[in-house]
Design a protein around this motif. Sequence first.
Motif, PDB file in Angstrom:
ATOM      1  N   GLN A 175       0.827  -1.307   0.123  1.00  0.00           N
ATOM      2  CA  GLN A 175       0.038  -0.097  -0.186  1.00  0.00           C
ATOM      3  C   GLN A 175       0.952   1.263  -0.035  1.00  0.00           C
ATOM      4  OE1 GLN A 175      -3.089  -1.118  -0.668  1.00  0.00           O
ATOM      5  NE2 GLN A 175      -2.564  -3.157   0.141  1.00  0.00           N
ATOM      6  N   TYR A 176       0.332   2.458  -0.102  1.00  0.00           N
ATOM      7  CA  TYR A 176       0.970   3.629  -0.204  1.00  0.00           C
ATOM      8  C   TYR A 176       2.217   3.615   1.088  1.00  0.00           C
ATOM      9  CZ  TYR A 176      -3.196   5.471  -2.206  1.00  0.00           C
ATOM     10  OH  TYR A 176      -4.139   5.768  -3.253  1.00  0.00           O
ATOM     11  N   ALA A 177       3.165   4.245   0.774  1.00  0.00           N
ATOM     12  CA  ALA A 177       4.107   4.551   1.939  1.00  0.00           C
ATOM     13  C   ALA A 177       3.722   5.965   2.236  1.00  0.00           C
ATOM     14  CB  ALA A 177       5.516   4.511   1.503  1.00  0.00           C
ATOM     15  N   LEU A 178       4.330   6.621   3.002  1.00  0.00           N
ATOM     16  CA  LEU A 178       4.272   7.958   3.360  1.00  0.00           C
ATOM     17  C   LEU A 178       4.406   8.821   1.919  1.00  0.00           C
ATOM     18  CD1 LEU A 178       6.389   9.107   6.346  1.00  0.00           C
ATOM     19  CD2 LEU A 178       3.907   9.143   6.324  1.00  0.00           C
ATOM     20  N   THR A 179       3.411   9.638   1.738  1.00  0.00           N
ATOM     21  CA  THR A 179       3.458  10.215   0.474  1.00  0.00           C
ATOM     22  C   THR A 179       4.747  10.921   0.076  1.00  0.00           C
ATOM     23  OG1 THR A 179       2.400  12.399   1.183  1.00  0.00           O
ATOM     24  CG2 THR A 179       1.019  10.503   0.349  1.00  0.00           C
ATOM     25  N   CYS A 180       5.536  11.400   1.115  1.00  0.00           N
ATOM     26  CA  CYS A 180       6.835  11.926   0.729  1.00  0.00           C
ATOM     27  C   CYS A 180       8.008  11.113   0.620  1.00  0.00           C
ATOM     28  CB  CYS A 180       7.255  13.137   1.760  1.00  0.00           C
ATOM     29  SG  CYS A 180       7.497  12.482   3.495  1.00  0.00           S
ATOM     30  N   GLY A 181       7.580   9.633   0.916  1.00  0.00           N
ATOM     31  CA  GLY A 181       8.559   8.842   0.767  1.00  0.00           C
ATOM     32  C   GLY A 181       8.760   7.947   2.107  1.00  0.00           C
ATOM     33  N   SER A 182       8.979   6.732   2.152  1.00  0.00           N
ATOM     34  CA  SER A 182       8.974   6.149   3.288  1.00  0.00           C
ATOM     35  C   SER A 182      10.199   6.683   4.336  1.00  0.00           C
ATOM     36  CB  SER A 182       9.033   4.685   3.190  1.00  0.00           C
ATOM     37  OG  SER A 182      10.527   4.174   2.806  1.00  0.00           O
ATOM     38  N   HIS A 183      10.145   6.587   5.669  1.00  0.00           N
ATOM     39  CA  HIS A 183      11.039   6.894   6.298  1.00  0.00           C
ATOM     40  C   HIS A 183      12.353   6.069   6.038  1.00  0.00           C
ATOM     41  CE1 HIS A 183      13.051   9.463   9.577  1.00  0.00           C
ATOM     42  NE2 HIS A 183      13.536   8.290  10.071  1.00  0.00           N
ATOM     43  N   ARG A 184      12.337   4.834   5.865  1.00  0.00           N
ATOM     44  CA  ARG A 184      13.684   3.905   6.033  1.00  0.00           C
ATOM     45  C   ARG A 184      14.333   4.314   4.553  1.00  0.00           C
ATOM     46  NH1 ARG A 184      15.227  -1.124   7.049  1.00  0.00           N
ATOM     47  NH2 ARG A 184      14.764  -1.958   5.065  1.00  0.00           N
ATOM     48  N   PHE A 185      13.609   4.637   3.621  1.00  0.00           N
ATOM     49  CA  PHE A 185      14.288   5.016   2.339  1.00  0.00           C
ATOM     50  C   PHE A 185      14.831   6.286   2.454  1.00  0.00           C
ATOM     51  CE2 PHE A 185      14.342   7.075  -1.779  1.00  0.00           C
ATOM     52  CZ  PHE A 185      14.783   5.986  -2.712  1.00  0.00           C
ATOM     53  N   ARG A 186      13.903   7.209   3.000  1.00  0.00           N
ATOM     54  CA  ARG A 186      14.667   8.658   2.961  1.00  0.00           C
ATOM     55  C   ARG A 186      15.779   8.652   4.033  1.00  0.00           C
ATOM     56  NH1 ARG A 186      11.107  12.258   5.168  1.00  0.00           N
ATOM     57  NH2 ARG A 186       9.728  10.502   5.819  1.00  0.00           N
ATOM     58  N   GLN A 187      15.768   7.916   4.977  1.00  0.00           N
ATOM     59  CA  GLN A 187      16.888   7.915   6.033  1.00  0.00           C
ATOM     60  C   GLN A 187      18.186   7.256   5.199  1.00  0.00           C
ATOM     61  OE1 GLN A 187      17.076   9.126   9.538  1.00  0.00           O
ATOM     62  NE2 GLN A 187      19.076   9.047   8.602  1.00  0.00           N
ATOM     63  N   ALA A 188      17.891   6.165   4.635  1.00  0.00           N
ATOM     64  CA  ALA A 188      19.150   5.477   3.697  1.00  0.00           C
ATOM     65  C   ALA A 188      19.447   6.499   2.918  1.00  0.00           C
ATOM     66  CB  ALA A 188      18.553   4.161   3.144  1.00  0.00           C
ATOM     67  N   LEU A 189      18.679   7.234   1.985  1.00  0.00           N
ATOM     68  CA  LEU A 189      19.158   8.028   1.092  1.00  0.00           C
ATOM     69  C   LEU A 189      19.837   9.362   1.656  1.00  0.00           C
ATOM     70  CD1 LEU A 189      19.226   8.906  -2.079  1.00  0.00           C
ATOM     71  CD2 LEU A 189      17.226  10.118  -1.519  1.00  0.00           C
ATOM     72  N   ALA A 190      19.355   9.823   2.861  1.00  0.00           N
ATOM     73  CA  ALA A 190      20.025  10.924   3.534  1.00  0.00           C
ATOM     74  C   ALA A 190      21.382  10.482   3.857  1.00  0.00           C
ATOM     75  CB  ALA A 190      19.197  11.465   4.547  1.00  0.00           C
ATOM     76  N   ASN A 191      21.553   9.267   4.514  1.00  0.00           N
ATOM     77  CA  ASN A 191      22.959   8.683   4.760  1.00  0.00           C
ATOM     78  C   ASN A 191      23.822   8.738   3.522  1.00  0.00           C
ATOM     79  OD1 ASN A 191      21.613   8.546   7.265  1.00  0.00           O
ATOM     80  ND2 ASN A 191      21.768   6.211   7.106  1.00  0.00           N
ATOM     81  N   SER A 233       6.883  22.771   0.146  1.00  0.00           N
ATOM     82  CA  SER A 233       6.230  23.137  -1.105  1.00  0.00           C
ATOM     83  C   SER A 233       6.318  22.049  -2.134  1.00  0.00           C
ATOM     84  CB  SER A 233       6.892  24.451  -1.633  1.00  0.00           C
ATOM     85  OG  SER A 233       6.270  25.276  -0.867  1.00  0.00           O
ATOM     86  N   ILE A 234       7.520  21.581  -2.353  1.00  0.00           N
ATOM     87  CA  ILE A 234       7.577  20.287  -3.287  1.00  0.00           C
ATOM     88  C   ILE A 234       6.694  19.386  -2.806  1.00  0.00           C
ATOM     89  CG2 ILE A 234       9.133  18.529  -4.133  1.00  0.00           C
ATOM     90  CD1 ILE A 234      11.433  20.591  -3.869  1.00  0.00           C
ATOM     91  N   ARG A 235       6.713  18.921  -1.677  1.00  0.00           N
ATOM     92  CA  ARG A 235       5.791  17.811  -1.196  1.00  0.00           C
ATOM     93  C   ARG A 235       4.159  17.950  -1.562  1.00  0.00           C
ATOM     94  NH1 ARG A 235       8.468  15.835   4.511  1.00  0.00           N
ATOM     95  NH2 ARG A 235      10.348  14.915   3.625  1.00  0.00           N
TER      96      ARG A 235
END
Length: 384
Positions: free
Chosen positions: A58-74, A252-254
């Motif tokens: 099902q949908y992740a958080l619309t701005c992106g799943s936390h796990r994905f964003r954390q991994a990408l941020a790292n 705003s992008i979100r």
Amino acid sequence: MPTISSRMERIPDSPISEMAHLASRYDVINLAQGFPDFDPPAELIAAAVAALQSGHNQYALTCGSHRFRQALANKQSRFTGLEIDPDHITVTCGGTEAMMSTMHTVCNPGDRVIIFSPFYENYAPDALLCGATPVYVSLDPPDFALDGDELRKAFQQGAKALVLCNPANPSGKVFSLEELQIIASLAQEYDAFVLMDEVYEHIVYAPHHHTYLAALPGMFERTITCGSLSKTYSITGWRLGYTIASPAVTQSIRKVHDYMTVGAPAPLQEAAVTALTLPDAYYNQLQADYTRRRNLFISCLEQAGLPYLCPQGGCFVLADISNLGFNDDRSFCLWLAKEIGVTGVPCSSFFNRPVRHLVRFNFAKRDETLLQAGERLCKIKEKL
Ligand code: GLN
């Protein structure tokens, strides 16, 4: 019948799609559209299967799943030296949505957007669909060097933003630190955003080196970076891209992203955490593999007697067809597809001025595909 919007009159058909369609109709090797014909690392495919089987449907958080964003941020913090956190990131459907959402976020109707020519085909339509006007700054083959005075003149016309693709599609140029410093200082002087397209950040050929514009002094706040996992992990069909921007701009992008697509594929975000946590050795191997493919394909062009511009980064090479007797690059590409069985993209579609002697070929292909394309290209001269 009602008429469609007048905006659409200014939006051309995509020549990349046109040539890819042509390739699907005939027995043609598609070197037009930029996508690998090889698989991503096996552990990514396994991770995608596991994600589908473990409830990520099902949908992740619309701005992106936390796990994905954390991994990408790292991962992006590691490569850029910046302190990127999940609140800076919006996960989009490919780099394409990232740029479209960004353009809608920064542009008012009537704003001017500086675009280097040659350019990746999406940028002008992205601007035009926001009611903004592209202002082109020429970078001329063979070296596509930046002329700071020309760029200043464009800023003097009053630019809201500048789009920069680095490493550049289609030219294969990797902007030097000096060139990026000129761009950064003009963006600051004229108070403009820089919309970075960095989807080829990990495909750079020695001795060239990728510099992240957002990491230059004072640039993080005014840079919106559009990135993608497509080329780095050979997953163009997964449609995973992202923006990195200051928290205020990100908010705003979100909004644009929520109303445009809601979200990128949830199971694939989960699987892609495996990609984002790969060690440095993966990126070194990627560079080595692409260097081999580039060298193999340019040796094919040499054997076929086609001059070319050697790329510094990315996965495209521009071949020079001046001596083949065609009036323009498009008729050459149509002939090439039908008679030779290879497609490329006529580069006239990437320039705002009449440049009709270059054809773009994608070499993100298996060695055997490149060799087969090379054999076919060797028949050009005998068929003319
Ligand atoms: N970025 C890829 C290219 O330049 C694919 C884009 C597309 O299919 N429009 O070919």
